[in-house]
Motif scaffolding. Structure first.
Motif, PDB file in Angstrom:
ATOM      1  N   MET B 297       0.763  -1.565  -0.379  1.00 50.31           N
ATOM      2  CA  MET B 297       0.393  -0.146   0.018  1.00 50.31           C
ATOM      3  C   MET B 297       0.478   1.342   0.114  1.00 50.31           C
ATOM      4  SD  MET B 297      -3.200   0.946   1.926  1.00 50.31           S
ATOM      5  CE  MET B 297      -2.171   2.043   4.138  1.00 50.31           C
ATOM      6  N   PHE B 298       0.312   1.954  -0.740  1.00 55.25           N
ATOM      7  CA  PHE B 298       1.024   3.361  -1.045  1.00 55.25           C
ATOM      8  C   PHE B 298       0.349   4.366  -0.285  1.00 55.25           C
ATOM      9  CE2 PHE B 298       4.517   1.737  -3.471  1.00 55.25           C
ATOM     10  CZ  PHE B 298       4.054   0.862  -4.200  1.00 55.25           C
ATOM     11  N   TYR B 299       0.487   5.366   0.801  1.00 54.59           N
ATOM     12  CA  TYR B 299      -0.500   6.600   1.506  1.00 54.59           C
ATOM     13  C   TYR B 299       0.183   7.644   0.767  1.00 54.59           C
ATOM     14  CZ  TYR B 299      -2.003   8.493   5.317  1.00 54.59           C
ATOM     15  OH  TYR B 299      -2.371   9.132   6.646  1.00 54.59           O
ATOM     16  N   GLY B 300       0.040   8.935   1.062  1.00 58.94           N
ATOM     17  CA  GLY B 300      -0.226  10.130   0.745  1.00 58.94           C
ATOM     18  C   GLY B 300      -0.795  11.263   1.218  1.00 58.94           C
ATOM     19  N   ARG B 301      -0.459  12.674   1.125  1.00 60.20           N
ATOM     20  CA  ARG B 301      -1.294  13.380   0.211  1.00 60.20           C
ATOM     21  C   ARG B 301      -1.639  13.636  -1.231  1.00 60.20           C
ATOM     22  NH1 ARG B 301      -3.086  16.913   3.523  1.00 60.20           N
ATOM     23  NH2 ARG B 301      -2.312  17.605   5.687  1.00 60.20           N
ATOM     24  N   GLY B 302      -2.845  13.087  -1.718  1.00 57.23           N
ATOM     25  CA  GLY B 302      -3.877  13.256  -3.157  1.00 57.23           C
ATOM     26  C   GLY B 302      -3.598  14.756  -4.191  1.00 57.23           C
ATOM     27  N   ALA B 303      -3.248  15.688  -3.101  1.00 53.71           N
ATOM     28  CA  ALA B 303      -3.395  17.104  -3.400  1.00 53.71           C
ATOM     29  C   ALA B 303      -2.593  18.250  -2.895  1.00 53.71           C
ATOM     30  CB  ALA B 303      -4.966  17.485  -3.766  1.00 53.71           C
ATOM     31  N   GLY B 304      -3.071  19.197  -3.681  1.00 54.32           N
ATOM     32  CA  GLY B 304      -2.248  20.159  -3.182  1.00 54.32           C
ATOM     33  C   GLY B 304      -0.648  20.238  -3.870  1.00 54.32           C
ATOM     34  N   GLU B 305      -0.432  21.664  -3.684  1.00 57.59           N
ATOM     35  CA  GLU B 305       0.465  22.257  -4.513  1.00 57.59           C
ATOM     36  C   GLU B 305       1.977  21.796  -4.323  1.00 57.59           C
ATOM     37  OE1 GLU B 305       1.132  26.862  -3.201  1.00 57.59           O
ATOM     38  OE2 GLU B 305       3.656  26.368  -3.814  1.00 57.59           O
ATOM     39  N   MET B 306       2.236  21.913  -3.205  1.00 57.24           N
ATOM     40  CA  MET B 306       3.720  21.426  -2.708  1.00 57.24           C
ATOM     41  C   MET B 306       3.410  18.934  -2.719  1.00 57.24           C
ATOM     42  SD  MET B 306       5.143  23.725  -3.250  1.00 57.24           S
ATOM     43  CE  MET B 306       6.996  23.299  -2.697  1.00 57.24           C
ATOM     44  N   PRO B 307       2.408  18.459  -2.800  1.00 55.02           N
ATOM     45  CA  PRO B 307       2.613  17.468  -3.148  1.00 55.02           C
ATOM     46  C   PRO B 307       2.557  16.848  -4.575  1.00 55.02           C
ATOM     47  CG  PRO B 307       1.266  17.908  -0.881  1.00 55.02           C
ATOM     48  CD  PRO B 307       1.522  19.132  -1.627  1.00 55.02           C
ATOM     49  N   THR B 308       2.323  18.254  -5.222  1.00 55.09           N
ATOM     50  CA  THR B 308       1.766  17.453  -6.472  1.00 55.09           C
ATOM     51  C   THR B 308       3.343  17.876  -7.337  1.00 55.09           C
ATOM     52  OG1 THR B 308      -0.640  18.068  -6.476  1.00 55.09           O
ATOM     53  CG2 THR B 308       0.108  18.142  -8.261  1.00 55.09           C
ATOM     54  N   ALA B 309       3.375  18.935  -7.286  1.00 54.31           N
ATOM     55  CA  ALA B 309       5.239  19.758  -7.362  1.00 54.31           C
ATOM     56  C   ALA B 309       5.909  18.579  -7.039  1.00 54.31           C
ATOM     57  CB  ALA B 309       4.888  20.934  -7.321  1.00 54.31           C
ATOM     58  N   SER B 310       6.119  18.279  -5.822  1.00 51.89           N
ATOM     59  CA  SER B 310       6.652  17.382  -5.415  1.00 51.89           C
ATOM     60  C   SER B 310       7.204  16.212  -6.349  1.00 51.89           C
ATOM     61  CB  SER B 310       6.953  16.649  -4.114  1.00 51.89           C
ATOM     62  OG  SER B 310       7.742  15.247  -3.947  1.00 51.89           O
ATOM     63  N   ALA B 311       6.057  15.785  -7.194  1.00 48.87           N
ATOM     64  CA  ALA B 311       5.826  13.996  -8.281  1.00 48.87           C
ATOM     65  C   ALA B 311       6.578  14.501  -9.268  1.00 48.87           C
ATOM     66  CB  ALA B 311       4.362  14.132  -7.778  1.00 48.87           C
ATOM     67  N   VAL B 312       5.589  16.364  -9.711  1.00 52.53           N
ATOM     68  CA  VAL B 312       6.162  16.922 -10.895  1.00 52.53           C
ATOM     69  C   VAL B 312       7.833  16.963 -11.192  1.00 52.53           C
ATOM     70  CG1 VAL B 312       6.516  18.824 -12.784  1.00 52.53           C
ATOM     71  CG2 VAL B 312       4.552  17.799 -11.285  1.00 52.53           C
ATOM     72  N   VAL B 313       8.053  17.275  -9.781  1.00 47.20           N
ATOM     73  CA  VAL B 313      10.180  17.694 -10.334  1.00 47.20           C
ATOM     74  C   VAL B 313      10.440  16.759  -9.774  1.00 47.20           C
ATOM     75  CG1 VAL B 313      12.233  18.821  -9.066  1.00 47.20           C
ATOM     76  CG2 VAL B 313      10.131  19.861  -9.167  1.00 47.20           C
ATOM     77  N   ALA B 314      10.294  15.619  -9.342  1.00 48.22           N
ATOM     78  CA  ALA B 314      10.722  14.080  -9.615  1.00 48.22           C
ATOM     79  C   ALA B 314      10.979  13.107 -10.825  1.00 48.22           C
ATOM     80  CB  ALA B 314      10.172  13.133  -9.181  1.00 48.22           C
ATOM     81  N   ASP B 315       9.997  14.092 -11.324  1.00 48.84           N
ATOM     82  CA  ASP B 315       9.899  13.583 -12.923  1.00 48.84           C
ATOM     83  C   ASP B 315      10.298  14.374 -13.823  1.00 48.84           C
ATOM     84  OD1 ASP B 315       7.611  11.431 -12.958  1.00 48.84           O
ATOM     85  OD2 ASP B 315       6.507  12.495 -13.825  1.00 48.84           O
ATOM     86  N   VAL B 316      10.580  15.785 -13.573  1.00 44.35           N
ATOM     87  CA  VAL B 316      11.727  16.468 -14.094  1.00 44.35           C
ATOM     88  C   VAL B 316      13.088  16.125 -14.279  1.00 44.35           C
ATOM     89  CG1 VAL B 316      12.762  18.647 -14.590  1.00 44.35           C
ATOM     90  CG2 VAL B 316       9.986  18.410 -13.931  1.00 44.35           C
ATOM     91  N   MET B 317      13.860  15.372 -12.638  1.00 42.24           N
ATOM     92  CA  MET B 317      14.942  15.113 -12.938  1.00 42.24           C
ATOM     93  C   MET B 317      14.925  13.679 -13.751  1.00 42.24           C
ATOM     94  SD  MET B 317      14.432  16.088  -8.662  1.00 42.24           S
ATOM     95  CE  MET B 317      16.505  15.744  -8.336  1.00 42.24           C
TER      96      MET B 317
END
Lengths: 430, 430
Positions: B297-317
């Motif tokens: 199971m994977f758990y965390g915040r599914g929305a919001g400025e910084m959580p979503t940006a965290s995933a975007v920047v990981a993809d950018v990297m």
């Protein structure tokens, strides 16, 4: 579908090795599609090639000679699932020096010799992948290295030893004592005949050294990890904890602070509302706090043939893809900083303390005075008459400096009215 | 440290766009170390470049002209965080056709136009990465594509809409009704003025289409996802569920079966011991069962400025690393099979049914008879006198075929002693 083949040398055919063999065979079609090449085991290193293993293996596949793998030009990728340091480390280095990528499930080897392995990999254009070394099948190494890479990680808190989590769960649900559940866990095969690696926290410490090294981008030496096991935890402590709205878990805790990083394994009282608090039985989970992502948690089976093999084969597939595109090491060692590990005395936690004292006036006042003199303030107190002339006191402190708390304990131990300091357990996650 | 630069064009500067900008600025040193190059935003596409945004931006960075990004030879990688289909899809295709890698947080675009995007990426040697499109900051796309790649995935069950999870949590904890918590969620900014995308389940359906496509390696069209929202859930249902040892959650459920895959979004009674049952408030979690790994199971915040940006920047990297090593698309689309989606009528679930009936002998027997004639067997029954001449019956069935159950309901609805079928909710995870 493709005529490309990635040839694998498997070192070790124990529980995990058999799982790896099974997955590569049973799920071969999907694996080939995802990798873009067939992934085939060419050679398997075992001690006794003649032994009947009850699995269908080509006769010429087994060898007792490591050279048949590490010197074999046909083999692209070596999977080390022998466990232990010797000869796993020596053989792994031999493979890397021949330019073969390495996938390993060996937490001892990564925790102790990660640096040498990564250096050898870099020099020889190879991968070292080790997802299975921490928390079995749960994806955690790659998510930390890639999916959470945009974050500064603030803390990692893990239930990363299934044996002790099973034991503590049983103690909690059935009000059993440590010795009872240990025997039960041994009978079920969850604990070994010599259970010290699990119950003393050493197994968790190795995994925490690996996790914290990746989370904080600095190599955390195993001997810097503070370790305390669960042998002192009693059914009474668990009952008191429950009354105070906590559960007791063996935690691996790593935090980044301004004065260095904290890395410690110890039992802790965890609030019932914490996501880790409902992780029971042999399940593992790792809770991570990042500056951008906030709190995330990864949950699953931390051990076992197929879960561990799931992680090993995923690494094999990634290493294979990297070989096909000629980019081994595209994500390599991430320990590019050097951060000090904070001395244990400088860490701050809340404490749970249970004492057996004389049942007479002024005892609690005397204890509270010593705590106060050492800058330890109390957040809750339970006092109960037990039997005869003794009483039991349970205290929970506010967050205090470890060294102040230990000083206070020394003085309290000297009080004649204090018969015994029965338990001292840290709290976490408030 | 290095003179290499990866230049990014950012399309959109709303909530997520600002988060991406902030992370790339605040964590630039660590990002540079991990990528092996500086990652710099060169241009940002906005509607009104002159508007004061209260963030420190170089004047020449903003543009209203998409050509400044997609036609710009200096830009290596485009981040699409505009949302919606038009013009996000058109602009994304323009970027891919110029050979630029694409990172997007856009679930609508991926769910509807994933195929075209991946084909354009393959033809132009580019990456399409979309970790942020499902469950915000929680790593789930990459773990499915890589860490669990050795598995045949059996099921994916997700709490993948934070708004409805917040609402159901409040309804559960405070015994509030749907309309009350909706107003509260709107006041807090968790629900929109028109809440239908969330409460009717459409948002979750898009995410489930993406997740199931990856999990089962087959493209699942959005219009094949069965969708039912939470507007019919009442405080009474939640109280009955609690009595039966369940919680009510809006779930996205995807399963592989011999007759095709099931993909459905609907509220469900989930046993309290299920790992998803304790996922509360705006948190999301995704539970996955694989043939080797078992349950994770994977758990965390599914929305919001910084959580979503965290995933975007990981993809950018990741996209940046692939560009530096010239291997964009090293992990591309994984929909290499074609599996049918099972008609909803052929799925099997247990059902919870609440009925308002005449309080007289034989009513329950009549209902039970109709269920029996339709091969629907019952596992538990609660009957209560309510007021006047009516009674309330709550039934839970064993696992039954959807079409048989619906047939039975039709006949039961015709019984004169049945005043109303108040609620019909599936169960999951027993």
């Amino acid at each position: 579908m493709t005529d490309k083949v990635i040839s694998v040398g498997l070192m070790g055919l124990g529980t995990v090795g058999r799982g790896v063999y099974r997955i590569l065979k049973d799920n071969s079609a999907g694996i080939e599609q995802k990798v873009g090449a067939r992934v085939e085991i060419k050679k398997i290193l075992v001690r006794e090639p003649a032994k009947n293993r009850g699995i269908d293996l080509r006769e010429d596949m087994l060898t007792a000679n490591v050279g048949d793998i590490v010197e074999n030009p046909e083999i692209d990728l070596v999977v080390e699932v022998m466990g232990g340091i010797n000869p796993a480390f020596e053989y792994s280095m031999m493979a890397l020096k021949k330019g073969k990528s390495l996938v390993t499930a060996n937490k001892d080897m990564i925790a102790l010799h990660g640096k040498e392995l990564f250096e050898a990999a870099d020099e020889n254009n190879a991968d070292v992948l080790f997802e299975a070394s921490v928390a079995g099948g749960i994806p955690i190494i790659r998510p930390l290295k890639e999916c959470l890479a945009a974050n500064r990680i603030r803390q990692v808190i893990g239930i990363i030893n299934g044996t002790t989590n099973y034991m503590l769960t049983r103690m909690t649900k059935e009000s059993l004592d440590f010795e009872q559940v240990l025997k039960e866990a041994q009978a079920l095969g969850y604990a070994e005949a010599d259970p010290s690696a699990d119950v003393e926290g050493y197994d968790a410490a190795r995994k925490l050294a690996i996790l914290s090294s990746i989370a904080f981008n600095t190599r955390v030496p195993l001997n810097k990890v503070f370790v305390e096991g669960i042998t002192g935890i009693t059914a009474e402590d668990i009952i008191y904890a429950n009354e105070l709205n906590y559960v007791i878990k063996l935690l691996g805790i790593a935090k980044e602070t301004d004065e260095g990083i904290e890395v410690r394994v110890h039992p802790a009282l965890l609030p019932k509302h914490h996501p880790l608090a409902s992780v029971n039985d042999v399940y593992n989970a790792i809770f991570i706090r990042g500056d951008a992502v906030g709190d995330v948690m990864f949950y699953g089976r931390g051990a076992g043939e197929m879960p561990t093999a799931s992680a090993v084969v995923a690494d094999v597939m990634n290493a294979a893809r990297n070989l096909l595109r000629n980019v081994p090491g595209i994500i390599s060692c991430t320990c590019f900083e050097e951060k000090p590990v904070k001395p244990m005395g400088s860490t701050s936690t809340k404490y749970y303390v249970r004492l057996n004292v004389a049942d007479k006036p002024g005892v609690l006042a005397g204890i509270a005075l010593i705590f106060g003199n050492n800058e330890v303030s109390l957040s809750s107190v339970i006092q109960r008459h037990t039997s005869g002339h003794s009483a039991e006191i349970v205290l929970v402190t506010h967050e205090v400096l470890e060294r102040n708390f230990q000083e206070a304990l020394k003085s309290i131990r000297k009080l004649s009215a204090v018969y015994e300091i029965t338990s001292v357990i840290r709290t976490e996650g408030d």
